[in-house]
Design an enzyme around this catalytic site. Structure first.
Site, PDB file in Angstrom:
ATOM      1  N   TYR A  47      -9.658  11.212   3.621  1.00  0.00           N
ATOM      2  CA  TYR A  47      -9.720  11.111   2.162  1.00  0.00           C
ATOM      3  C   TYR A  47     -11.010  11.714   1.609  1.00  0.00           C
ATOM      4  O   TYR A  47     -11.041  12.210   0.483  1.00  0.00           O
ATOM      5  CB  TYR A  47      -9.583   9.655   1.710  1.00  0.00           C
ATOM      6  CG  TYR A  47      -8.308   9.015   2.204  1.00  0.00           C
ATOM      7  CD1 TYR A  47      -7.069   9.389   1.682  1.00  0.00           C
ATOM      8  CD2 TYR A  47      -8.325   8.058   3.213  1.00  0.00           C
ATOM      9  CE1 TYR A  47      -5.896   8.811   2.141  1.00  0.00           C
ATOM     10  CE2 TYR A  47      -7.165   7.479   3.674  1.00  0.00           C
ATOM     11  CZ  TYR A  47      -5.949   7.851   3.148  1.00  0.00           C
ATOM     12  OH  TYR A  47      -4.792   7.285   3.602  1.00  0.00           O
ATOM     13  N   HIS A  70      -6.776   0.290   5.422  1.00  0.00           N
ATOM     14  CA  HIS A  70      -6.819   1.264   6.515  1.00  0.00           C
ATOM     15  C   HIS A  70      -7.504   0.738   7.769  1.00  0.00           C
ATOM     16  O   HIS A  70      -7.322   1.301   8.847  1.00  0.00           O
ATOM     17  CB  HIS A  70      -7.472   2.561   6.038  1.00  0.00           C
ATOM     18  CG  HIS A  70      -6.757   3.165   4.857  1.00  0.00           C
ATOM     19  ND1 HIS A  70      -6.771   2.574   3.613  1.00  0.00           N
ATOM     20  CD2 HIS A  70      -5.981   4.273   4.746  1.00  0.00           C
ATOM     21  CE1 HIS A  70      -6.050   3.299   2.773  1.00  0.00           C
ATOM     22  NE2 HIS A  70      -5.549   4.330   3.429  1.00  0.00           N
ATOM     23  N   HIS A 110       0.851  -1.193   0.000  1.00  0.00           N
ATOM     24  CA  HIS A 110       0.000   0.000   0.000  1.00  0.00           C
ATOM     25  C   HIS A 110       0.892   1.250   0.000  1.00  0.00           C
ATOM     26  O   HIS A 110       1.768   1.395   0.860  1.00  0.00           O
ATOM     27  CB  HIS A 110      -0.947   0.005   1.204  1.00  0.00           C
ATOM     28  CG  HIS A 110      -1.994   1.062   1.059  1.00  0.00           C
ATOM     29  ND1 HIS A 110      -3.174   0.845   0.378  1.00  0.00           N
ATOM     30  CD2 HIS A 110      -2.015   2.352   1.443  1.00  0.00           C
ATOM     31  CE1 HIS A 110      -3.875   1.964   0.359  1.00  0.00           C
ATOM     32  NE2 HIS A 110      -3.197   2.900   1.007  1.00  0.00           N
ATOM     33  N   ALA A 111       0.659   2.138  -0.964  1.00  0.00           N
ATOM     34  CA  ALA A 111       1.568   3.274  -1.173  1.00  0.00           C
ATOM     35  C   ALA A 111       1.635   4.182   0.050  1.00  0.00           C
ATOM     36  O   ALA A 111       0.638   4.407   0.731  1.00  0.00           O
ATOM     37  CB  ALA A 111       1.106   4.076  -2.385  1.00  0.00           C
ATOM     38  N   HIS A 156       0.257  11.873  -5.637  1.00  0.00           N
ATOM     39  CA  HIS A 156      -0.346  11.869  -4.299  1.00  0.00           C
ATOM     40  C   HIS A 156       0.730  11.749  -3.227  1.00  0.00           C
ATOM     41  O   HIS A 156       0.788  12.540  -2.277  1.00  0.00           O
ATOM     42  CB  HIS A 156      -1.334  10.701  -4.192  1.00  0.00           C
ATOM     43  CG  HIS A 156      -1.943  10.561  -2.833  1.00  0.00           C
ATOM     44  ND1 HIS A 156      -3.142  11.134  -2.488  1.00  0.00           N
ATOM     45  CD2 HIS A 156      -1.492   9.958  -1.704  1.00  0.00           C
ATOM     46  CE1 HIS A 156      -3.411  10.884  -1.211  1.00  0.00           C
ATOM     47  NE2 HIS A 156      -2.422  10.157  -0.714  1.00  0.00           N
ATOM     48  N   GLU A 157       1.598  10.768  -3.392  1.00  0.00           N
ATOM     49  CA  GLU A 157       2.621  10.528  -2.364  1.00  0.00           C
ATOM     50  C   GLU A 157       3.621  11.673  -2.289  1.00  0.00           C
ATOM     51  O   GLU A 157       4.021  12.092  -1.207  1.00  0.00           O
ATOM     52  CB  GLU A 157       3.340   9.197  -2.622  1.00  0.00           C
ATOM     53  CG  GLU A 157       2.439   7.966  -2.580  1.00  0.00           C
ATOM     54  CD  GLU A 157       1.619   7.862  -1.306  1.00  0.00           C
ATOM     55  OE1 GLU A 157       2.043   8.388  -0.256  1.00  0.00           O
ATOM     56  OE2 GLU A 157       0.530   7.258  -1.344  1.00  0.00           O
ATOM     57  N   HIS A 182       2.651  14.462  -0.100  1.00  0.00           N
ATOM     58  CA  HIS A 182       2.973  14.281   1.325  1.00  0.00           C
ATOM     59  C   HIS A 182       4.421  14.703   1.592  1.00  0.00           C
ATOM     60  O   HIS A 182       4.719  15.407   2.541  1.00  0.00           O
ATOM     61  CB  HIS A 182       2.818  12.818   1.732  1.00  0.00           C
ATOM     62  CG  HIS A 182       1.389  12.342   1.781  1.00  0.00           C
ATOM     63  ND1 HIS A 182       0.433  12.945   2.543  1.00  0.00           N
ATOM     64  CD2 HIS A 182       0.776  11.283   1.188  1.00  0.00           C
ATOM     65  CE1 HIS A 182      -0.721  12.282   2.413  1.00  0.00           C
ATOM     66  NE2 HIS A 182      -0.534  11.278   1.597  1.00  0.00           N
ATOM     67  N   GLU A 187      -3.684  14.857   2.710  1.00  0.00           N
ATOM     68  CA  GLU A 187      -4.083  13.948   1.620  1.00  0.00           C
ATOM     69  C   GLU A 187      -4.398  14.683   0.330  1.00  0.00           C
ATOM     70  O   GLU A 187      -4.452  14.068  -0.733  1.00  0.00           O
ATOM     71  CB  GLU A 187      -5.295  13.115   2.047  1.00  0.00           C
ATOM     72  CG  GLU A 187      -5.044  12.171   3.218  1.00  0.00           C
ATOM     73  CD  GLU A 187      -3.895  11.211   2.967  1.00  0.00           C
ATOM     74  OE1 GLU A 187      -3.622  10.903   1.792  1.00  0.00           O
ATOM     75  OE2 GLU A 187      -3.255  10.788   3.946  1.00  0.00           O
TER      76      GLU A 187
END
Ligand code: X8Z
Ligand code: ZN
Length: 626
Positions: free
Chosen positions: A535, A525, A367-368, A397-398, A401, A425
């Site tokens: 999210y 999750h 999971h990323a 997305h990552e 962060h 997020e």
């Protein structure tokens, strides 16, 4: 962030700054407990005297120092566990998690001593954030602390190791990624259902441990003064927890008509594809037919629901494959977007230490996630990248962060986090909204920009990703909050899960489910205990951010055609907000970026307005809802 438990842990710590201390409780936070860190004046006063403001400040500083060390240690062990799942790494990570958790709850309890003082704003905020910093606070009892860390690490590992070995295939087992591909690509309803059920065989063994996690997490939350763990989670938004629930409902009601329009149209197309025996014309959609293991995004079934007019004219997955873009280069594309906004390049260590593809020879948590190991420059991602359009978005997305983490690294530890977790997020997704055909042409991935008529197809594809996600983003924690509150008992875990899927998503399981199943645990999750409402918020916020940044860039056309690529003014505005971290209540961060103080779904509604109009025309004469 890893928004895995590991990730969560790390990100949470890194991104939010976790507090630590050992549980002396209110009376026990004395000079003897932290002798070196108390100012002389405080020492003279002794533990029984009323605490001073200076003492509170030095308490917070000492706490941040202690927490930083423990956080870094927990981040490293967590990274190793997530990248190399074995019994030993699981134990090592659980131990570090236990130490950090114990220290944090101890500090939070000790901080109660200052609760009657009129404190400077920054100190008061840090003390509040300290208490809210854990997603799974352990009870005071050392044995229970160890038990909880062990459970939580083992659930995380079990999810990462999850495989399904179909009968009659000589022990050939499938990993999640392979099963997700089948869900995305197969159009054989029997095969889809088989694989959908197959993945859900990994979670029943988690059920008992999850029940215990709920008990212990609730106990820890109650010892910190919250009604239950859900109340703690809902208290993280700079407003009373009930007001936050009301905010969620307000936002959901804003977007619900758009979701209903999409649902009705997609269902009608699925009836054409699979027949009304399989897809009820006016009922919930079978969960296995939507192209995603959790029916959370539906863009993989775009070919089944594509508007007859408005073909987007290109397929990013195909382009990436044809151009032989590899995993690293996917990440480079994401980095270059941030560089175009004037952010500094990622450090060399990012490229050396990150995980970009799934190793063949050992188990990892695929999971990323994005990590900030040392709260300074040791940024990393861990993504089992596949060369396709979906992972092109995941990479952005990552990186969102990571760039957020770096932007707030100069702040004190307890302010090192997103304005709220939905902001964290939303950043990378906001950037990914700027991945338009014009942008793809500018960076050489597309030869010709499709004509405006293609917009409908592009909007449909984006709606299948973003609009379809909204109810799922909401329901995961609606389930958990009921579970934490005891409103849903273990005997009803699965039943309540499916009731909520039906209520919010209009989706039903394709085969009967029972309480021998534990379908929530088949979602990362839940196993990883990562809060999920973030999210939902992010899906609303990213459009609000996008609208504001496009305005800043001087763009006045339709929102879905705006790209802020290479726009320094937009980049500066974004950076300013990111640098605030969690130092101020989130409405101030929102205002800094957008000029607005409230989360507001009108941006996502504006973005999809042309599609909504089209969907409504298609649905004339069809039932909407279920
Ligand atoms: O978990 C994630 C990210 C890491 S924070 C990959 N997401 C949610 C999910 O996969 O369920 C991104 C969208 C929703
Ligand atoms: Zn994320």
């Amino acid at each position: 962030m890893t928004e895995d438990r590991l990730f969560d842990l790390i990100h949470f710590m890194r991104a939010r700054g976790v507090p630590a201390f050992s549980l002396l409780t209110l009376l026990a936070f004395t000079a003897a407990a932290v002798p070196a860190q108390q100012p002389p004046a405080a020492k003279k006063l002794g533990a029984s005297a009323a605490p001073s403001v200076a003492e509170a400040r030095s308490f917070v500083e000492a706490a941040e120092k202690r927490l930083l060390d423990l956080t870094i240690k927990a981040s490293r062990t967590s990274w190793v566990q997530a990248n190399f799942i074995t019994d030993d790494t699981e134990i090592i990570a659980a131990n570090a998690d236990r130490e950090l958790n114990a220290a944090t709850t101890e500090l939070s309890a000790a901080a109660v001593r200052f609760s009657k003082l009129k404190l400077p704003e920054d100190v008061a905020r840090k003390l509040m954030l300290l208490k809210l910093s854990l997603d799974l606070p352990a009870p005071r009892n050392a044995a229970e602390q160890a038990e909880l860390s062990g459970i939580s690490a083992s659930l995380q590992s079990d999810y990462g190791k999850g495989r399904w070995c179909p009968e009659g295939q000589q022990g050939k087992c499938l990993a999640l990624g392979q099963m997700e591909r089948i869900l995305a690509e197969s159009r054989d309803p029997n095969e889809l259902l088989r694989v959908w059920r197959g993945w859900r065989t990994i979670s029943p063994p988690m059920r008992k441990r999850y029940e215990r996690l709920v008990e212990l997490g609730n106990k820890g939350a109650r010892e910190l003064g919250f009604a239950d763990l859900g109340a703690l989670w809902r208290s993280k938004y700079d407003m009373p927890p009930d007001a936050f629930s009301a905010e969620l409902e307000r936002l959901w009601q804003q977007v619900r008509p758009l979701y209903l329009a999409l649902h009705a149209y997609v269902r009608a197309q699925l009836v054409k594809q699979y027949g009304k025996d399989r897809v009820p014309e006016d009922g919930p959609i079978p969960a296995h037919l939507l192209g995603n293991m959790w029916s959370q995004t539906w863009d993989n079934i775009y070919p089944l629901v594509a508007p007859p007019e408005g073909d987007p004219g290109f397929d990013l997955t195909k382009i990436l494959k044809e151009k032989k873009v590899d995993e690293r280069e996917m990440v480079r594309y994401g980095e270059r977007f941030f560089l175009s906004l004037d952010f500094a390049p990622l450090p060399d260590t990012f490229w050396k230490r990150s995980l970009f593809s799934k190793p063949e020879d050992h188990d990892v948590v695929c999971h990323a996630s994005a990590w900030d190991i040392d709260n300074q420059d040791d940024l990393r991602v861990k993504i089992c990248i596949e060369i396709n359009a979906e992972d092109f978005s995941t990479v952005h997305h990552e990186l969102g962060h990571n760039f957020y983490q770096r932007a707030y690294k100069r702040l004190p530890l307890l302010f090192q986090s997103g304005a709220n977790d939905g902001f964290h997020e939303a950043i990378g997704d906001t950037i990914a909204l700027s991945v338009t055909p014009e942008y793809l042409k500018r960076i050489g991935l597309l030869d010709t920009v499709p004509p405006p008529g293609a917009d409908l197809g592009l909007l449909m594809s984006r709606a299948l990703e973003k609009v379809a996600f909204l109810p799922f983003g909401l329901l995961v924690d609606q389930w958990r909050w009921k579970v934490f509150a005891g409103e849903t008992q273990p005997a009803d875990y699965n039943k309540t899960w499916w009731e909520l899927c039906r209520k919010y998503q209009g989706i039903a399981p394709g085969a009967p489910r029972s309480e021998t199943d534990f379908d929530p645990g088949a979602k990362y999750h839940i196993a990883g205990n990562v809060p999920y409402t973030r999210y939902f918020l992010a899906t609303i916020l990213q459009f609000q951010f996008h609208r504001a940044l496009c305005r800043e860039a001087g763009y006045t056309g339709p929102l879905h055609r705006c790209s802020i690529y290479d726009n320094k003014a937009a980049g500066a505005k974004l950076a300013k907000m990111l640098e605030m971290g969690q130092s101020r209540p989130w409405p101030e961060a929102l205002e800094a970026l957008t000029g607005e103080k409230q989360m507001d779904a009108t941006a996502i509604l504006d973005y999809f307005a042309p599609l909504k109009k089209w969907l409504d025309e298609q649905s004339k004469g069809h039932k909407v809802g279920w």
